[in-house]
Design a protein around this motif. Structure first.
Motif, short mmCIF file in Angstrom:
data_model
loop_
_atom_site.label_atom_id
_atom_site.label_comp_id
_atom_site.label_asym_id
_atom_site.label_seq_id
_atom_site.Cartn_x
_atom_site.Cartn_y
_atom_site.Cartn_z
N PHE A 37 0.88 -1.14 -0.12
CA PHE A 37 -0.15 -0.08 0.05
C PHE A 37 0.89 1.47 -0.06
CE2 PHE A 37 -1.79 3.23 2.90
CZ PHE A 37 -3.02 3.56 1.88
N ILE A 38 2.00 1.24 0.59
CA ILE A 38 2.83 2.64 1.03
C ILE A 38 3.59 2.45 -0.30
CG2 ILE A 38 4.64 3.65 2.34
CD1 ILE A 38 3.59 2.02 4.64
N ALA A 39 4.08 1.63 -0.70
CA ALA A 39 4.63 1.38 -2.02
C ALA A 39 4.01 2.11 -3.07
CB ALA A 39 5.16 -0.04 -2.33
N VAL A 40 2.70 1.81 -3.39
CA VAL A 40 1.83 2.32 -4.36
C VAL A 40 1.67 3.72 -4.27
CG1 VAL A 40 -0.37 2.10 -5.38
CG2 VAL A 40 0.79 -0.09 -5.11
N VAL A 41 1.45 4.16 -3.09
CA VAL A 41 1.11 5.56 -2.86
C VAL A 41 2.19 6.25 -3.20
CG1 VAL A 41 0.57 7.30 -0.99
CG2 VAL A 41 -0.67 5.10 -1.11
N VAL A 42 3.57 6.09 -2.75
CA VAL A 42 4.51 6.84 -2.75
C VAL A 42 5.15 6.86 -4.38
CG1 VAL A 42 5.44 6.64 -0.56
CG2 VAL A 42 6.31 4.90 -2.16
N THR A 43 4.77 5.86 -4.96
CA THR A 43 4.93 5.42 -6.28
C THR A 43 4.02 6.50 -7.18
OG1 THR A 43 5.88 3.26 -6.00
CG2 THR A 43 5.38 3.89 -8.47
N VAL A 44 3.00 6.36 -6.97
CA VAL A 44 1.92 7.40 -7.66
C VAL A 44 2.24 8.68 -7.51
CG1 VAL A 44 -0.32 7.86 -7.64
CG2 VAL A 44 0.03 5.73 -7.85
N ILE A 45 2.56 9.05 -6.11
CA ILE A 45 2.97 10.57 -5.85
C ILE A 45 4.30 10.83 -6.60
CG2 ILE A 45 3.63 12.02 -4.13
CD1 ILE A 45 1.68 10.56 -2.42
N GLY A 46 5.07 10.14 -6.40
CA GLY A 46 6.42 10.24 -7.25
C GLY A 46 6.34 10.32 -8.93
N ALA A 47 5.50 9.50 -9.52
CA ALA A 47 5.26 9.97 -10.96
C ALA A 47 4.64 11.04 -11.12
CB ALA A 47 4.47 8.54 -11.56
N LEU A 48 3.57 11.62 -10.30
CA LEU A 48 2.81 12.75 -10.74
C LEU A 48 3.63 13.92 -10.17
CD1 LEU A 48 -0.66 11.60 -9.53
CD2 LEU A 48 0.44 11.84 -11.98
N ARG A 49 4.63 13.87 -9.31
CA ARG A 49 5.29 15.18 -9.08
C ARG A 49 6.66 15.12 -9.70
NH1 ARG A 49 9.63 14.08 -5.68
NH2 ARG A 49 9.68 12.36 -4.53
N SER A 50 6.68 14.63 -10.68
CA SER A 50 8.22 14.45 -11.34
C SER A 50 8.76 15.78 -11.97
CB SER A 50 7.75 13.30 -12.46
OG SER A 50 6.76 13.57 -13.35
N PHE A 51 8.91 16.68 -11.30
CA PHE A 51 9.11 18.33 -11.67
C PHE A 51 10.69 18.28 -11.88
CE2 PHE A 51 10.96 22.14 -10.45
CZ PHE A 51 10.36 22.84 -11.14
N ASP A 52 11.33 18.03 -10.79
CA ASP A 52 12.77 18.14 -10.62
C ASP A 52 13.68 17.28 -11.65
OD1 ASP A 52 12.07 15.87 -9.69
OD2 ASP A 52 12.81 16.28 -7.50
#
Length: 296
Positions: free
Chosen positions: A216-231
């Motif tokens: 669950f935590i892995a999916v959440v952080v991966t989704v957030i990481g994919a969507l905040r890919s600014f840097d």
């Protein structure tokens, strides 16, 4: 009076007192900014002058903006390919979850990408892809006779940046699964072995069900990481070539805080769309996890 009330309701009030500091901070730094972003998305505002209410005007403009659809398409690609971090991180975690000589060294090597700044990762992969001297360019040139300038090619640029992002993301997921594997019940594993379970059956029916919290935590952080890919986009291509590597977070920055005109309202509208996409994915997974738990 207050002392008597506290003694009578202590067990009921104590949990709320412990929750209060975190709840207040969550309200101030999360809920209120979200509400303000939604309000600003209905304004025509440059961040300094007087705001003008335009209703859904920013959203109507978004619906007709080709750059928005390019950014949205790239975010979908990011989401799809970033999910590869889950099986890759799990397999590496299983490999590292052994008591053999030198395993700490291997763990350190796999953990290393996670502690590197995203900016440094972006610079490293920019050199890796660089035409003329980059290792990847040289390998492709040696194999095919012609090198590929990944970050300058509209066909490959998004995939090149995603590959750079996956490197530390897999390390992050690996850490989560390593923590989860340490909590796997050994008696269940031994019982499964006595029943003849091994390999994929052991993984699917015994290990993975106990890794649901980590998943669950892995999916959440991966989704957030994919969507905040600014840097990575900012460091490696600045949205180029010709805006083809933009993602929603970078597009939001361009519109709200760069030389494009400081359009805070338009940038807030993009942020609201990005937030809605993120909540759809995360809420859907939370609902699935809750349903699975209630059916057990």
């Amino acid at each position: 009076m207050m002392s008597a009330y506290w003694k009578a309701h202590q067990r009921r009030l104590a949990p709320w007192l412990f929750l209060a500091p975190g709840a207040i901070l969550f309200l101030i730094y999360v809920l209120i900014p979200i509400a303000q972003s939604i309000r600003i998305s209905f304004l025509d505002w440059d961040g300094l002058g007087a705001p003008v209410w335009i209703g859904i005007g920013n959203y109507v403009e978004l619906a007709e903006d080709e750059a928005f659809y390019t950014s949205l398409k790239n975010n979908v690609i990011w989401l799809a390919l970033y999910m590869l971090a889950l099986p890759a991180g799990l397999l590496i975690a299983i490999f590292l979850n052994q008591n053999v000589r030198g395993i700490r060294t291997y763990k350190s090597l796999f953990f290393f990408p996670f502690v590197i700044s995203q900016v440094v990762v972006g610079l490293m992969f920019s050199w890796f892809y660089a035409p003329g001297f980059g290792l990847f360019y040289k390998l492709i040139e040696w194999a095919t006779g012609t090198g590929i300038a990944v970050l300058a090619d509209e066909r490959f640029v998004t995939y090149g940046i995603i590959a750079a992002g996956l490197w530390p993301q897999i390390a992050y997921v690996m850490i989560l699964y390593l923590t989860g594997l340490n909590n796997v019940a050994p008696d269940q594993v031994e019982a499964a072995r006595l029943d003849g379970a091994k390999g994929w059956k052991m993984l699917w029916y015994v290990i993975l069900p106990q890794l649901r919290p980590a998943s669950f935590i892995a999916v959440v952080v991966t989704v957030i990481g994919a969507l905040r890919s600014f840097d990575l986009v900012s460091v490696m291509t600045d949205g180029g070539p010709y805006g083809t590597s933009r993602v929603l977070s970078f597009f939001m920055y361009e519109q709200a805080l760069s030389e494009y005109g400081y359009r805070m309202g338009y940038g807030a509208a993009i942020a609201v769309v990005l937030f809605a996409i993120m909540m759809i994915f995360i809420s859907g997974f939370i609902w699935k996890m809750w349903r699975d738990e209630t059916e057990r």
